[in-house]
Design a protein around this motif. Sequence first.
Motif, PDB file in Angstrom:
ATOM      1  N   LYS A 114       4.299   8.062  -1.871  1.00 35.97           N
ATOM      2  CA  LYS A 114       4.751   8.609  -3.152  1.00 35.97           C
ATOM      3  C   LYS A 114       5.318  10.006  -2.942  1.00 35.97           C
ATOM      4  O   LYS A 114       4.794  10.801  -2.161  1.00 35.97           O
ATOM      5  CB  LYS A 114       3.595   8.672  -4.147  1.00 35.97           C
ATOM      6  CG  LYS A 114       4.022   9.088  -5.553  1.00 35.97           C
ATOM      7  CD  LYS A 114       2.853   9.104  -6.512  1.00 35.97           C
ATOM      8  CE  LYS A 114       2.007  10.342  -6.311  1.00 35.97           C
ATOM      9  NZ  LYS A 114       0.997  10.528  -7.380  1.00 35.97           N
ATOM     10  N   GLU A 115       6.403  10.283  -3.654  1.00 36.13           N
ATOM     11  CA  GLU A 115       7.040  11.593  -3.568  1.00 36.13           C
ATOM     12  C   GLU A 115       7.241  12.124  -4.984  1.00 36.13           C
ATOM     13  O   GLU A 115       7.758  11.420  -5.850  1.00 36.13           O
ATOM     14  CB  GLU A 115       8.378  11.493  -2.833  1.00 36.13           C
ATOM     15  CG  GLU A 115       9.067  12.828  -2.625  1.00 36.13           C
ATOM     16  CD  GLU A 115      10.361  12.684  -1.864  1.00 36.13           C
ATOM     17  OE1 GLU A 115      10.468  13.224  -0.750  1.00 36.13           O
ATOM     18  OE2 GLU A 115      11.281  12.003  -2.382  1.00 36.13           O
ATOM     19  N   GLY A 116       6.853  13.383  -5.195  1.00 30.58           N
ATOM     20  CA  GLY A 116       7.002  13.958  -6.526  1.00 30.58           C
ATOM     21  C   GLY A 116       6.074  13.307  -7.521  1.00 30.58           C
ATOM     22  O   GLY A 116       4.928  12.966  -7.214  1.00 30.58           O
ATOM     23  N   GLU A 175       2.471  12.873   4.093  1.00 30.74           N
ATOM     24  CA  GLU A 175       1.662  13.187   5.259  1.00 30.74           C
ATOM     25  C   GLU A 175       0.878  11.970   5.743  1.00 30.74           C
ATOM     26  O   GLU A 175       0.304  11.990   6.828  1.00 30.74           O
ATOM     27  CB  GLU A 175       0.696  14.335   4.936  1.00 30.74           C
ATOM     28  CG  GLU A 175       1.390  15.642   4.537  1.00 30.74           C
ATOM     29  CD  GLU A 175       2.304  16.164   5.622  1.00 30.74           C
ATOM     30  OE1 GLU A 175       1.974  15.985   6.816  1.00 30.74           O
ATOM     31  OE2 GLU A 175       3.352  16.764   5.285  1.00 30.74           O
ATOM     32  N   CYS A 176       0.859  10.914   4.938  1.00 33.35           N
ATOM     33  CA  CYS A 176       0.159   9.702   5.341  1.00 33.35           C
ATOM     34  C   CYS A 176       0.869   9.059   6.530  1.00 33.35           C
ATOM     35  O   CYS A 176       2.057   9.261   6.761  1.00 33.35           O
ATOM     36  CB  CYS A 176       0.098   8.709   4.187  1.00 33.35           C
ATOM     37  SG  CYS A 176      -0.798   9.319   2.743  1.00 33.35           S
ATOM     38  N   ILE A 221      10.498   4.683   1.094  1.00 32.97           N
ATOM     39  CA  ILE A 221      10.273   3.730   2.184  1.00 32.97           C
ATOM     40  C   ILE A 221      11.034   4.246   3.399  1.00 32.97           C
ATOM     41  O   ILE A 221      12.255   4.403   3.360  1.00 32.97           O
ATOM     42  CB  ILE A 221      10.757   2.314   1.815  1.00 32.97           C
ATOM     43  CG1 ILE A 221      10.079   1.835   0.530  1.00 32.97           C
ATOM     44  CG2 ILE A 221      10.465   1.335   2.958  1.00 32.97           C
ATOM     45  CD1 ILE A 221      10.576   0.485   0.046  1.00 32.97           C
ATOM     46  N   LYS A 222      10.314   4.492   4.486  1.00 41.64           N
ATOM     47  CA  LYS A 222      10.919   5.052   5.693  1.00 41.64           C
ATOM     48  C   LYS A 222      11.262   3.953   6.694  1.00 41.64           C
ATOM     49  O   LYS A 222      10.693   2.863   6.666  1.00 41.64           O
ATOM     50  CB  LYS A 222       9.968   6.053   6.355  1.00 41.64           C
ATOM     51  CG  LYS A 222       9.616   7.256   5.504  1.00 41.64           C
ATOM     52  CD  LYS A 222       8.885   8.315   6.325  1.00 41.64           C
ATOM     53  CE  LYS A 222       7.599   7.788   6.907  1.00 41.64           C
ATOM     54  NZ  LYS A 222       6.856   8.847   7.656  1.00 41.64           N
ATOM     55  N   ASN A 223      12.200   4.286   7.594  1.00 42.52           N
ATOM     56  CA  ASN A 223      12.561   3.420   8.720  1.00 42.52           C
ATOM     57  C   ASN A 223      12.822   1.984   8.253  1.00 42.52           C
ATOM     58  O   ASN A 223      12.157   1.034   8.672  1.00 42.52           O
ATOM     59  CB  ASN A 223      11.456   3.443   9.771  1.00 42.52           C
ATOM     60  CG  ASN A 223      11.883   2.805  11.085  1.00 42.52           C
ATOM     61  OD1 ASN A 223      13.083   2.697  11.373  1.00 42.52           O
ATOM     62  ND2 ASN A 223      10.924   2.362  11.860  1.00 42.52           N
ATOM     63  N   LEU A 224      13.811   1.835   7.405  1.00 40.16           N
ATOM     64  CA  LEU A 224      14.121   0.533   6.806  1.00 40.16           C
ATOM     65  C   LEU A 224      14.469  -0.518   7.863  1.00 40.16           C
ATOM     66  O   LEU A 224      15.151  -0.228   8.842  1.00 40.16           O
ATOM     67  CB  LEU A 224      15.297   0.680   5.839  1.00 40.16           C
ATOM     68  CG  LEU A 224      15.047   1.482   4.559  1.00 40.16           C
ATOM     69  CD1 LEU A 224      16.358   1.749   3.846  1.00 40.16           C
ATOM     70  CD2 LEU A 224      14.071   0.761   3.653  1.00 40.16           C
ATOM     71  N   SER A 225      14.022  -1.720   7.612  1.00 42.13           N
ATOM     72  CA  SER A 225      14.378  -2.875   8.442  1.00 42.13           C
ATOM     73  C   SER A 225      14.940  -3.958   7.527  1.00 42.13           C
ATOM     74  O   SER A 225      14.832  -3.888   6.307  1.00 42.13           O
ATOM     75  CB  SER A 225      13.154  -3.400   9.200  1.00 42.13           C
ATOM     76  OG  SER A 225      12.176  -3.886   8.287  1.00 42.13           O
ATOM     77  N   ASP A 255       0.846  -1.189   0.000  1.00 43.95           N
ATOM     78  CA  ASP A 255       0.000   0.000   0.000  1.00 43.95           C
ATOM     79  C   ASP A 255       0.884   1.242   0.000  1.00 43.95           C
ATOM     80  O   ASP A 255       1.713   1.431   0.891  1.00 43.95           O
ATOM     81  CB  ASP A 255      -0.903  -0.012   1.243  1.00 43.95           C
ATOM     82  CG  ASP A 255      -1.891   1.139   1.235  1.00 43.95           C
ATOM     83  OD1 ASP A 255      -2.199   1.638   0.131  1.00 43.95           O
ATOM     84  OD2 ASP A 255      -2.323   1.538   2.323  1.00 43.95           O
ATOM     85  N   VAL A 256       0.718   2.107  -1.001  1.00 47.81           N
ATOM     86  CA  VAL A 256       1.525   3.320  -1.138  1.00 47.81           C
ATOM     87  C   VAL A 256       0.650   4.539  -0.882  1.00 47.81           C
ATOM     88  O   VAL A 256      -0.329   4.769  -1.594  1.00 47.81           O
ATOM     89  CB  VAL A 256       2.155   3.417  -2.554  1.00 47.81           C
ATOM     90  CG1 VAL A 256       2.999   4.692  -2.664  1.00 47.81           C
ATOM     91  CG2 VAL A 256       3.002   2.188  -2.853  1.00 47.81           C
ATOM     92  N   CYS A 257       1.012   5.328   0.156  1.00 48.86           N
ATOM     93  CA  CYS A 257       0.292   6.577   0.422  1.00 48.86           C
ATOM     94  C   CYS A 257       0.585   7.569  -0.699  1.00 48.86           C
ATOM     95  O   CYS A 257       1.654   7.531  -1.318  1.00 48.86           O
ATOM     96  CB  CYS A 257       0.722   7.166   1.763  1.00 48.86           C
ATOM     97  SG  CYS A 257       0.217   6.170   3.192  1.00 48.86           S
TER      98      CYS A 257
END
Length: 255
Positions: free
Chosen positions: A68-70, A61-62, A76-80, A55-57
């Motif tokens: 999605k950016e631009g 702000e999601c 992808i934030k806070n990689l594990s 699921d891609v916001c």
Amino acid sequence: MFRCWNLLLLCLVYHSGITSISVSGEKGGNITLTCEHETNKIVHIELFSEPGEIDVCQDEECSGRVFKEGNCDVVIKNLSFSDAGKYILRMYYNNDLTELERLIRTYQLHIHDEITVKTGEELKMSVLLSNADKVEKSSSGEWREVWSRTDGVQSDRLNVTDGNLIFKSFTASDAGTYRVLDSKEKTLITVTITESKEKLDTEQHRNWIVPVLVCLVILVVLIVISVIIWRRRHRAHTQVPAEENQEPPLGLEEL
């Protein structure tokens, strides 16, 4: 609604181009899957990994970790470690003929990390992903296998539990660089492990503190023994004249 949209996409004419892109990110950091597509007529994007669709916001702000950016980049934030692996990005856009086309990008995401461990501690690494085939350690410039899905661990000092590679009691010989590969020899994870300097300093202090304490104990014992011997000799020296003075003079007895 979304199902109808998928059916509509399948009915439209599309063009696909597949490009593989290697991406590397640090554990706990962020990574961007760049779409490398400048058109502003993109109407829909889809992101897939081996487990399935993600699921891609639509903006950062999601509350989700993937957005999605631009125009069509995906962050992808806070990689594990579990994020490592293959990704497929599908972008649908209108061409000059107002027909919907599809562009595909594939990515191989590699996660790297650095860990400092104290000697004697247990180290647990969640690196045995479902797509992990083997783990290798760099030793003297060569990679040596320490675990594989077919043969298991190669050392009795290692354990495997619930997708974790576990060092029972970390030692200096365990330090080094480890990498996790999939069945196609693609690197999923790289971890560099070093021995804690704090522990090394403690060990060095222990190495010189113990001999010093032993020397101090011996010195104290010698001092105590010397004092006891001196007191005994001094007491014997002072008692002998006292006994001699207690005898009456010879002239007085005769009187």
